[in-house]
Write a protein that holds these residues in place. Structure first.
Motif, PDB file in Angstrom:
ATOM      1  N   THR A   1     -89.384 -32.856  52.409  1.00  0.00           N
ATOM      2  CA  THR A   1     -90.495 -33.607  51.827  1.00  0.00           C
ATOM      3  C   THR A   1     -91.760 -32.751  51.793  1.00  0.00           C
ATOM      4  OG1 THR A   1     -89.604 -35.589  52.897  1.00  0.00           O
ATOM      5  CG2 THR A   1     -91.841 -35.746  52.048  1.00  0.00           C
TER       6      THR A   1
ATOM      7  N   ASP B   1     -89.594 -38.113  62.984  1.00  0.00           N
ATOM      8  CA  ASP B   1     -88.379 -38.167  62.161  1.00  0.00           C
ATOM      9  C   ASP B   1     -88.254 -39.550  61.561  1.00  0.00           C
ATOM     10  OD1 ASP B   1     -85.611 -36.168  62.125  1.00  0.00           O
ATOM     11  OD2 ASP B   1     -85.478 -38.169  61.247  1.00  0.00           O
TER      12      ASP B   1
ATOM     13  N   ASP C   1     -83.376 -25.351  57.502  1.00  0.00           N
ATOM     14  CA  ASP C   1     -82.932 -25.596  56.126  1.00  0.00           C
ATOM     15  C   ASP C   1     -84.069 -25.922  55.162  1.00  0.00           C
ATOM     16  OD1 ASP C   1     -80.329 -25.176  56.939  1.00  0.00           O
ATOM     17  OD2 ASP C   1     -79.553 -27.072  56.148  1.00  0.00           O
TER      18      ASP C   1
ATOM     19  N   GLN D   1     -72.054 -30.834  65.373  1.00  0.00           N
ATOM     20  CA  GLN D   1     -73.519 -30.742  65.374  1.00  0.00           C
ATOM     21  C   GLN D   1     -74.161 -31.924  66.096  1.00  0.00           C
ATOM     22  OE1 GLN D   1     -75.281 -29.386  61.706  1.00  0.00           O
ATOM     23  NE2 GLN D   1     -77.168 -30.525  62.027  1.00  0.00           N
TER      24      GLN D   1
HETATM   25  C1  LIG Z   1     -70.317 -29.172  55.759  1.00  0.00           C
HETATM   26  C2  LIG Z   1     -71.326 -28.348  56.501  1.00  0.00           C
HETATM   27  C3  LIG Z   1     -70.898 -27.450  57.464  1.00  0.00           C
HETATM   28  C4  LIG Z   1     -71.813 -26.673  58.164  1.00  0.00           C
HETATM   29  N1  LIG Z   1     -71.355 -25.815  59.107  1.00  0.00           N
HETATM   30  C5  LIG Z   1     -72.227 -25.069  59.805  1.00  0.00           C
HETATM   31  C6  LIG Z   1     -71.778 -24.255  60.874  1.00  0.00           C
HETATM   32  O1  LIG Z   1     -70.586 -24.229  61.196  1.00  0.00           O
HETATM   33  N2  LIG Z   1     -72.704 -23.522  61.558  1.00  0.00           N
HETATM   34  C7  LIG Z   1     -74.031 -23.577  61.238  1.00  0.00           C
HETATM   35  O2  LIG Z   1     -74.813 -22.874  61.895  1.00  0.00           O
HETATM   36  N3  LIG Z   1     -74.498 -24.361  60.258  1.00  0.00           N
HETATM   37  C8  LIG Z   1     -73.627 -25.109  59.540  1.00  0.00           C
HETATM   38  N4  LIG Z   1     -74.107 -25.973  58.590  1.00  0.00           N
HETATM   39  C9  LIG Z   1     -75.554 -26.024  58.313  1.00  0.00           C
HETATM   40  C10 LIG Z   1     -76.319 -26.921  59.299  1.00  0.00           C
HETATM   41  O3  LIG Z   1     -75.786 -28.219  59.288  1.00  0.00           O
HETATM   42  C11 LIG Z   1     -77.798 -26.947  58.899  1.00  0.00           C
HETATM   43  O4  LIG Z   1     -78.230 -25.627  58.745  1.00  0.00           O
HETATM   44  C12 LIG Z   1     -78.689 -27.631  59.931  1.00  0.00           C
HETATM   45  O5  LIG Z   1     -78.455 -29.003  60.007  1.00  0.00           O
HETATM   46  C13 LIG Z   1     -80.175 -27.435  59.589  1.00  0.00           C
HETATM   47  O6  LIG Z   1     -80.954 -28.053  60.555  1.00  0.00           O
HETATM   48  P1  LIG Z   1     -82.465 -28.486  60.263  1.00  0.00           P
HETATM   49  O7  LIG Z   1     -82.967 -28.991  61.561  1.00  0.00           O
HETATM   50  O8  LIG Z   1     -83.169 -27.383  59.584  1.00  0.00           O
HETATM   51  O9  LIG Z   1     -82.375 -29.653  59.179  1.00  0.00           O
HETATM   52  P2  LIG Z   1     -81.644 -31.069  59.216  1.00  0.00           P
HETATM   53  O10 LIG Z   1     -80.484 -31.040  60.155  1.00  0.00           O
HETATM   54  O11 LIG Z   1     -81.393 -31.415  57.802  1.00  0.00           O
HETATM   55  O12 LIG Z   1     -82.732 -32.056  59.825  1.00  0.00           O
HETATM   56  C14 LIG Z   1     -83.854 -32.471  59.091  1.00  0.00           C
HETATM   57  C15 LIG Z   1     -84.462 -33.681  59.765  1.00  0.00           C
HETATM   58  O13 LIG Z   1     -85.682 -33.994  59.099  1.00  0.00           O
HETATM   59  C16 LIG Z   1     -85.787 -35.398  58.957  1.00  0.00           C
HETATM   60  N5  LIG Z   1     -86.659 -35.662  57.811  1.00  0.00           N
HETATM   61  C17 LIG Z   1     -86.445 -35.293  56.525  1.00  0.00           C
HETATM   62  N6  LIG Z   1     -87.461 -35.692  55.759  1.00  0.00           N
HETATM   63  C18 LIG Z   1     -88.343 -36.323  56.566  1.00  0.00           C
HETATM   64  C19 LIG Z   1     -89.600 -36.968  56.352  1.00  0.00           C
HETATM   65  N7  LIG Z   1     -90.165 -37.030  55.139  1.00  0.00           N
HETATM   66  N8  LIG Z   1     -90.229 -37.505  57.411  1.00  0.00           N
HETATM   67  C20 LIG Z   1     -89.687 -37.462  58.644  1.00  0.00           C
HETATM   68  N9  LIG Z   1     -88.503 -36.874  58.897  1.00  0.00           N
HETATM   69  C21 LIG Z   1     -87.838 -36.302  57.865  1.00  0.00           C
HETATM   70  C22 LIG Z   1     -84.355 -35.857  58.768  1.00  0.00           C
HETATM   71  O14 LIG Z   1     -84.200 -37.222  59.139  1.00  0.00           O
HETATM   72  C23 LIG Z   1     -83.590 -34.919  59.699  1.00  0.00           C
HETATM   73  O15 LIG Z   1     -83.445 -35.458  60.997  1.00  0.00           O
HETATM   74  C24 LIG Z   1     -73.200 -26.779  57.876  1.00  0.00           C
HETATM   75  C25 LIG Z   1     -73.645 -27.691  56.914  1.00  0.00           C
HETATM   76  C26 LIG Z   1     -72.725 -28.467  56.231  1.00  0.00           C
HETATM   77  C27 LIG Z   1     -73.225 -29.436  55.227  1.00  0.00           C
END
Ligand SMILES: Cc1cc2nc3c(=O)[nH]c(=O)nc-3n(C[C@H](O)[C@H](O)[C@H](O)COP(=O)(O)OP(=O)(O)OC[C@H]3O[C@@H](n4cnc5c(N)ncnc54)[C@H](O)[C@@H]3O)c2cc1C
Lengths: 554, 71
Positions: A195, A58, A315, A129
């Protein structure tokens, strides 16, 4: 805009020996996960519990701050329980059952998520979160301390990648400069602006909703009830909507719909935010702002979640608007679906084609989430005068005509996908209850303490055969496990005497039932009695292996 | 009964039609649109059968030009 930062450096950058290797001989890892968000951490833990070494990269050095997910579904709690973090989530999380919907200054109806009995976990909890990510990161570190090969590297940003037939090569930037590392399998959990997705020039198509939402987390001492309040056209935000939702630590999530043409910089200035919130909460309520930001939402998905050796989850693969809380909840199901399949492929027990079912099953899940959250967004943010006309017609009718209530859509809360069309589904006996048909996740069930107290505490992590009110024929193996094609199947015996809810949930009118359960607790196949060759065939189907023709003794 | 009835089914067609117009009489155009929207919702719920409703949608849609402007 950080007003009260929660960030801690949970995984500060540390130099890895991999950075000292010659350019011509980079380290090669079985699995690299990019992104230590909720989804990356969940897949990592699941793989580690299955004995697979994992490196997580990360660019940040600690959990994300800010207003993100707050609602976590029962299915998420069940999955995280299997991975060892469920109890913490449950303990810290806030449970709520009552929702109220207001229009202008009047309540137009209320609903109750009437807790259905016989489940370990509630339908939903509210939890920031950053707590969830904190528990997951702590679990990663705990497993690593206990000997798992789980290497979480903060301050490691992926900047380039090259895909080969049987591996992927990554270029990483660190505070000490760049290094190269290779992976047999790469899992891209790097979030909505992935990315990896851009480096591979893959599409992320969908719809942007032309609206802005001010999301504020405020700390109040006031004794507001633990309920979800949603307003259409409230006096304090005319013509728009608003939401108030409780989180632990006296933090409240407030969403204000703002419309499209706004000055995004100006609206988040405290002098503009505070009067808005005062108007909502009333003059006597004291509060502090924890975090304020403005979001525009979109619903997008990749066309395919598997690109040979690169798998997209969370995501990075699909993004939804938050109405219905389906982002993280959907992504956790991706992790649950992917980990066991990849573990079997790496162990050489299943063909790589099994991973194509990850793509088809989870794209179905994402399609459902996108459909539901698009519909909710269309109700909250009508996209044309005519859609506003119908929306307002529904709201006008709600108080007098109960039929209009189910048409009000302020978000349909996340439910797990049922993989009805999955290529992994085997036989079904339609006389058994539909809720537990092949493709569906198990429905929880209280069990006697000696049997593990809840079905979902017993189930998962491996293939299992759930045998209910039935004796396995004497000529068949009687132990606690048996093996099919190198895969252990554990037997779980239940009876309706000690687990009465097995009757409505698993038997219906049948006298007995036998369920083949996947490691992600989804039903693979089911019968009303034990038949070894049918079970063997179903297991082969469930791991995408072509079965030997059945040589059933006559 | 999954088939939309498109044969005459109202006892007093002239009376029904007059009643409908009278309902709209005191309303301006925007209010009339709002009233019609509610009628659609109320009647659709009463029918309660998606197949029948779909046939009604199709009939209404096919008999309506994409744009009401004629040149
Ligand atoms: C306002 C809001 C409310 C929400 N409410 C809800 C809810 O109530 N319930 C729910 O289920 N979901 C909710 N969500 C959605 C939820 O926040 C996301 O679906 C979740 O964070 C996705 O997780 P992820 O691990 O896929 O991605 P992310 O949480 O985006 O994590 C991605 C990670 O990848 C890392 N990264 C990115 N690019 C690179 C790179 N090039 N090299 C190394 N590391 C990198 C980042 O630093 C980060 O740590 C909400 C979102 C928002 C914005």
């Amino acid at each position: 805009m950080p007003l009260n930062s929660q960030s801690e450096l949970l995984y500060p950058y540390r130099r890895s020996p991999d950075q000292d290797r010659a350019l011509s001989a980079p380290a090669r890892k079985p699995v690299i996960i990019v992104g230590a968000g909720p989804i990356g951490l969940t897949v990592a833990i699941d793989l580690a519990l299955k004995g697979i070494p994992v490196v997580i990269l990360d660019e940040a050095e600690g959990i994300g701050v800010g207003s993100r997910a707050i609602c976590f579904s029962r299915r998420t709690l069940e999955i995280l329980s299997r991975l060892g973090c469920g109890d913490q989530m449950l303990e810290k999380g806030v449970q709520w059952n009552t929702g109220r919907v207001f229009r202008k200054d009047r309540q137009i109806y209320e609903f109750n998520l009437s807790p259905e009995q016989g489940f370990k976990h509630p339908a939903f909890i509210n939890l920031q979160q950053y707590y969830m990510e904190g528990y997951l990161a702590a679990r990663v570190q705990e497993l690593a301390a206990r000997g798992a090969t789980l290497d979480l590297r903060g301050g490691n940003k992926v900047t380039a990648l090259e895909c080969f037939d049987d591996y992927v090569s990554l270029e990483i930037t660190t505070p000490d400069g760049p290094y190269t590392i290779e992976a047999d399998w790469l899992i891209a959990c790097d979030g909505p602006r992935s990315t990896i997705r851009s480096l591979m020039q893959l599409d992320f198509k969908g719809r942007v909703f032309e609206d802005n939402f001010l999301i504020a987390d405020v700390v109040m001492k006031a004794d507001f009830p633990t309920e979800r309040w949603f307003w259409f056209d409230p006096p304090f935000n005319p013509g728009q909507s608003a939401l108030l939702h409780k989180q632990p630590d006296n933090v409240w999530r407030i969403d204000f719909q703002l419309g499209w043409d706004i000055d995004r910089e100006a609206v988040i200035r405290p002098e503009n935010v505070i009067p808005r919130i005062e108007a909502m909460l009333g003059p006597d309520v004291t509060f502090e702002l924890e975090w304020v930001s403005v979001y525009t939402f979109q619903c997008c998905s990749m066309q395919r979640y598997r690109h040979n050796r690169v798998l997209f989850a969370g995501d990075s693969a699909h993004q939804v608007s938050p109405f219905g809380a389906r982002g993280a909840n959907g992504g956790v199901q991706d992790a649950d679906n992917l980990a066991w399949k990849l573990a079997l492929v790496i162990a050489g027990k299943a063909p790589a084609a099994l991973l194509d079912s990850y793509d088809s099953e989870r794209r179905q899940g994402a399609d459902e989430n996108i459909l539901n959250s698009t519909r909710a967004t269309d109700f909250i943010t009508p996209k044309s005068p005519i859609s506003r006309l119908f929306r307002d017609a529904v709201l006008d009718l709600v108080e007098q005509a109960p039929f209009a209530r189910p048409l009000v859509n302020s978000g349909r809360l996340s439910v797990p996908a049922i993989y009805d069309e999955s290529p992994l589904n085997g036989a079904d006996d339609p006389s058994l209850p539909t809720a537990t048909r092949p493709g569906a996740p198990l429905v929880d069930l209280p069990l006697p303490d000696a049997l593990g107290s809840w079905l979902l505490k017993r189930a998962g992590g491996r293939f299992q055969l759930l045998v209910i009110d039935h004796d396995i024929p004497a000529k068949e193996p009687q132990g606690d496990t048996f093996e099919v094609s190198g895969i252990d199947i554990a037997i779980v015996r239940l009876s309706t005497t000690n687990a009465p809810l097995a009757r409505p949930r698993y038997l219906g009118n049948a006298a007995s039932a036998v369920y083949l359960i996947r490691p992600d607790q989804h039903v693979a196949a089911r019968w009303t009695s034990y038949n070894r060759s049918a079970i063997t065939a179903a297991l082969h189907t469930a791991i995408a292996t072509v079965s030997e023709p059945l040589s059933e003794p006559a | 009964m999954n088939k939309l009835n498109i044969d005459a089914n109202l006892d007093d067609p002239d009376g029904f039609y007059a009643q409908l117009l009278a309902l709209h009489e005191p309303l301006d155009e925007a209010a009339s649109h709002a009233l019609n929207a509610k009628l659609v919702l109320i009647l659709a719920n009463h029918i309660g059968n998606r197949e029948v409703i779909t046939q009604a949608f199709d009939l209404a849609f096919k008999s309506t030009p994409r744009s009401s402007h004629t040149f």
